[in-house]
Every structure is written in C-alpha cells, then in structure tokens.
Design a protein around this motif. Structure first.
Motif, PDB file in Angstrom:
ATOM      1  N   LEU A 127       0.832  -1.201   0.000  1.00 13.95           N
ATOM      2  CA  LEU A 127       0.000   0.000   0.000  1.00 13.95           C
ATOM      3  C   LEU A 127       0.869   1.254   0.000  1.00 13.95           C
ATOM      4  N   ILE A 128       1.909   1.250   0.806  1.00 12.32           N
ATOM      5  CA  ILE A 128       2.836   2.391   0.837  1.00 12.32           C
ATOM      6  C   ILE A 128       3.547   2.521  -0.511  1.00 12.32           C
ATOM      7  N   LYS A 129       4.007   1.398  -1.048  1.00 15.70           N
ATOM      8  CA  LYS A 129       4.712   1.436  -2.336  1.00 15.70           C
ATOM      9  C   LYS A 129       3.796   1.900  -3.463  1.00 15.70           C
ATOM     10  N   GLN A 130       2.516   1.551  -3.380  1.00 15.91           N
ATOM     11  CA  GLN A 130       1.558   1.944  -4.412  1.00 15.91           C
ATOM     12  C   GLN A 130       1.290   3.448  -4.374  1.00 15.91           C
ATOM     13  N   HIS A 131       1.133   4.015  -3.184  1.00 11.25           N
ATOM     14  CA  HIS A 131       0.787   5.428  -3.068  1.00 11.25           C
ATOM     15  C   HIS A 131       2.002   6.357  -3.087  1.00 11.25           C
ATOM     16  N   GLN A 132       3.182   5.822  -2.794  1.00 14.98           N
ATOM     17  CA  GLN A 132       4.406   6.618  -2.855  1.00 14.98           C
ATOM     18  C   GLN A 132       5.475   5.809  -3.586  1.00 14.98           C
ATOM     19  N   PRO A 133       5.385   5.730  -4.907  1.00 20.49           N
ATOM     20  CA  PRO A 133       6.310   4.876  -5.663  1.00 20.49           C
ATOM     21  C   PRO A 133       7.778   5.269  -5.527  1.00 20.49           C
ATOM     22  N   SER A 134       8.060   6.515  -5.255  1.00 19.02           N
ATOM     23  CA  SER A 134       9.461   6.931  -5.146  1.00 19.02           C
ATOM     24  C   SER A 134      10.054   6.658  -3.764  1.00 19.02           C
ATOM     25  N   THR A 135       9.232   6.264  -2.811  1.00 14.72           N
ATOM     26  CA  THR A 135       9.685   6.009  -1.450  1.00 14.72           C
ATOM     27  C   THR A 135      10.326   4.631  -1.345  1.00 14.72           C
ATOM     28  N   THR A 136      11.399   4.545  -0.590  1.00 14.93           N
ATOM     29  CA  THR A 136      12.049   3.272  -0.315  1.00 14.93           C
ATOM     30  C   THR A 136      11.480   2.724   0.986  1.00 14.93           C
ATOM     31  N   THR A 137      10.960   1.511   0.937  1.00 13.01           N
ATOM     32  CA  THR A 137      10.368   0.915   2.125  1.00 13.01           C
ATOM     33  C   THR A 137      11.373   0.005   2.819  1.00 13.01           C
ATOM     34  N   LEU A 138      11.303  -0.011   4.132  1.00  4.01           N
ATOM     35  CA  LEU A 138      12.177  -0.822   4.968  1.00  4.01           C
ATOM     36  C   LEU A 138      11.303  -1.664   5.883  1.00  4.01           C
ATOM     37  N   ALA A 139      11.555  -2.963   5.914  1.00  6.53           N
ATOM     38  CA  ALA A 139      10.827  -3.862   6.804  1.00  6.53           C
ATOM     39  C   ALA A 139      11.815  -4.576   7.710  1.00  6.53           C
ATOM     40  N   ILE A 140      11.466  -4.625   8.988  1.00  7.31           N
ATOM     41  CA  ILE A 140      12.322  -5.265   9.974  1.00  7.31           C
ATOM     42  C   ILE A 140      11.492  -6.320  10.689  1.00  7.31           C
ATOM     43  N   GLY A 141      11.988  -7.535  10.726  1.00  5.05           N
ATOM     44  CA  GLY A 141      11.242  -8.600  11.374  1.00  5.05           C
ATOM     45  C   GLY A 141      12.153  -9.621  12.011  1.00  5.05           C
ATOM     46  N   ASP A 142      11.554 -10.423  12.903  1.00  4.86           N
ATOM     47  CA  ASP A 142      12.358 -11.404  13.621  1.00  4.86           C
ATOM     48  C   ASP A 142      11.802 -12.816  13.574  1.00  4.86           C
ATOM     49  N   GLY A 143      10.753 -13.049  12.817  1.00  4.75           N
ATOM     50  CA  GLY A 143      10.170 -14.387  12.795  1.00  4.75           C
ATOM     51  C   GLY A 143       9.600 -14.752  11.446  1.00  4.75           C
ATOM     52  N   ALA A 144       9.082 -15.970  11.359  1.00  5.27           N
ATOM     53  CA  ALA A 144       8.515 -16.466  10.108  1.00  5.27           C
ATOM     54  C   ALA A 144       7.302 -15.661   9.669  1.00  5.27           C
ATOM     55  N   ASN A 145       6.568 -15.086  10.639  1.00  2.00           N
ATOM     56  CA  ASN A 145       5.397 -14.284  10.285  1.00  2.00           C
ATOM     57  C   ASN A 145       5.766 -12.954   9.627  1.00  2.00           C
ATOM     58  N   ASP A 146       7.030 -12.586   9.619  1.00  2.00           N
ATOM     59  CA  ASP A 146       7.484 -11.337   9.009  1.00  2.00           C
ATOM     60  C   ASP A 146       8.087 -11.522   7.619  1.00  2.00           C
ATOM     61  N   VAL A 147       8.188 -12.754   7.147  1.00  2.00           N
ATOM     62  CA  VAL A 147       8.852 -13.033   5.871  1.00  2.00           C
ATOM     63  C   VAL A 147       8.146 -12.343   4.707  1.00  2.00           C
ATOM     64  N   ASN A 148       6.813 -12.394   4.645  1.00  2.00           N
ATOM     65  CA  ASN A 148       6.072 -11.750   3.554  1.00  2.00           C
ATOM     66  C   ASN A 148       6.336 -10.247   3.523  1.00  2.00           C
ATOM     67  N   MET A 149       6.359  -9.638   4.687  1.00  5.13           N
ATOM     68  CA  MET A 149       6.606  -8.202   4.782  1.00  5.13           C
ATOM     69  C   MET A 149       8.027  -7.869   4.339  1.00  5.13           C
ATOM     70  N   ILE A 150       8.986  -8.662   4.773  1.00  4.23           N
ATOM     71  CA  ILE A 150      10.392  -8.416   4.436  1.00  4.23           C
ATOM     72  C   ILE A 150      10.631  -8.556   2.938  1.00  4.23           C
ATOM     73  N   THR A 151      10.035  -9.555   2.325  1.00  7.17           N
ATOM     74  CA  THR A 151      10.240  -9.747   0.889  1.00  7.17           C
ATOM     75  C   THR A 151       9.480  -8.710   0.053  1.00  7.17           C
ATOM     76  N   SER A 152       8.405  -8.137   0.578  1.00  7.24           N
ATOM     77  CA  SER A 152       7.654  -7.106  -0.149  1.00  7.24           C
ATOM     78  C   SER A 152       8.352  -5.754  -0.129  1.00  7.24           C
ATOM     79  N   ALA A 153       9.108  -5.486   0.923  1.00  8.53           N
ATOM     80  CA  ALA A 153       9.765  -4.189   1.074  1.00  8.53           C
ATOM     81  C   ALA A 153      10.982  -4.089   0.152  1.00  8.53           C
ATOM     82  N   ASN A 154      11.397  -2.854  -0.120  1.00  5.33           N
ATOM     83  CA  ASN A 154      12.601  -2.644  -0.917  1.00  5.33           C
ATOM     84  C   ASN A 154      13.838  -3.154  -0.197  1.00  5.33           C
TER      85      ASN A 154
END
Length: 185
Positions: free
Chosen positions: A112-139
C-alpha cells in the motif's frame, strides 16, 4: 508498526520505543460486532474530518496516532476506495500501529505504501517467520536472528543478531554506503 500483538501490548511497545507520546491524540478504532464495510468507511471519513478540524483549530498541532486491528484491515484491504481513505488518514498521523495483523496483511501494508508513494524506499524489519512476507515485499528487508528462528534472516537483505545493532546498520553503514555511491556517481 505492524504487529501480531494485542492493542494494549502494541501501545506499551510504542511508548517504550518513543513512537508514542502522552501528548498524542489517539485514534483507536475498535470495530463493533457486525459492523459492515460502509460503516467502517464512514467512521474513517469521520476520523479524517476530525483530524482536519482539529488541525485548523489549534495553533500548535497535536500529533495523532492511529491504532487499528486486523478485522478493520481485512475490510480496508479488500476495497480500493477504503484503501485510499485509510492511506490518507494514516499518512497524516505521526504513528500508525496495526495490531493482530496476519503475515499477508503485513505484506499488503508495505505494498500500500509502495503503491501510493512509488518513489519512497520501504524498509521492513522482522524477527520471525510471520514477518517473511513483509520483508520480501519491502525494498530493503532486515531480519533479526533470535528466539523465533532464522526464517526472517534468511529472507532478508541484511541480517543482524540483535535489535540494538539496527541503529549502527542504518546510521553508520547505511549513510556510508549512500556517500560512497554518491561519490562514484
């Protein structure tokens, strides 16, 4: 902040990390049982109107913090009109806490962030298996190797051993890398 914790726990974490302040005005949305999507849309629209009204009335604007849970995000992510309104409200807030979020919804929020702000670089930080989708979606994905295993670290661009190393990674190595690339260009 996208977390699987309860609202109370997420709020406590927000205060301990200085993301929330006692002077913040909280927009806490608890969806009543049986609430339909249209009613949620009108509630979000009302929050946005209240935000704009309070910004106009105050000489020193108060910071706003939005707390929303998985039930509301499910409805929001299924409708483009709701997504747009949610994004406009969330972008006005100092802090957004999404609680009881599923791994799929974490990835949807990053997209959603990438769609509305295409020039923005997204950062995802996670520590478990439930964060893998978020980490792979982020820049840029950062995985923390810890108690919950190494799945996040395997899926990430950078892996660190403890959360305390994040500051050094971002502010020293990140800045130095940016400076080197700028110099080369």
């Amino acid at each position: 902040v996208l977390t699987g914790d309860k609202k109370e726990t997420a709020k406590t974490i927000g205060f301990s990390c200085s993301l929330l302040d006692s002077n913040d005005k909280f927009i806490i949305y608890d969806m009543p049982e049986g609430l339909q999507g249209k009613e949620l849309y009108h509630q979000l629209k009302q929050f946005a109107c209240d935000y704009n009204k309070q910004k106009r009335e105050r000489k020193q604007p108060k910071h706003f913090a939005l707390l929303i849970s998985q039930c509301e995000l499910t409805i929001i992510m299924d409708n483009d009109k709701y997504k747009k309104l949610f994004y406009s409200l969330a972008s006005k807030c100092k802090t957004v806490l999404c609680c009881r979020v599923t791994p799929k919804q974490k990835a949807q929020m990053v997209n959603l962030i990438k769609q509305h702000q295409p020039s923005t670089t997204t950062l995802a930080i996670g520590d478990g298996a439930n964060d893998v989708n978020m980490i792979t979606s982020a820049n840029i994905g950062i995985g923390i190797i810890g108690v919950e295993g190494k799945q996040a670290a395997r899926a990430s661009d950078y892996a660190i051993g403890q959360f305390q190393f994040l500051k050094r990674l971002l502010f020293i190595h990140g800045r130095e890398s940016y400076r080197k690339n700028s110099f080369i260009v």
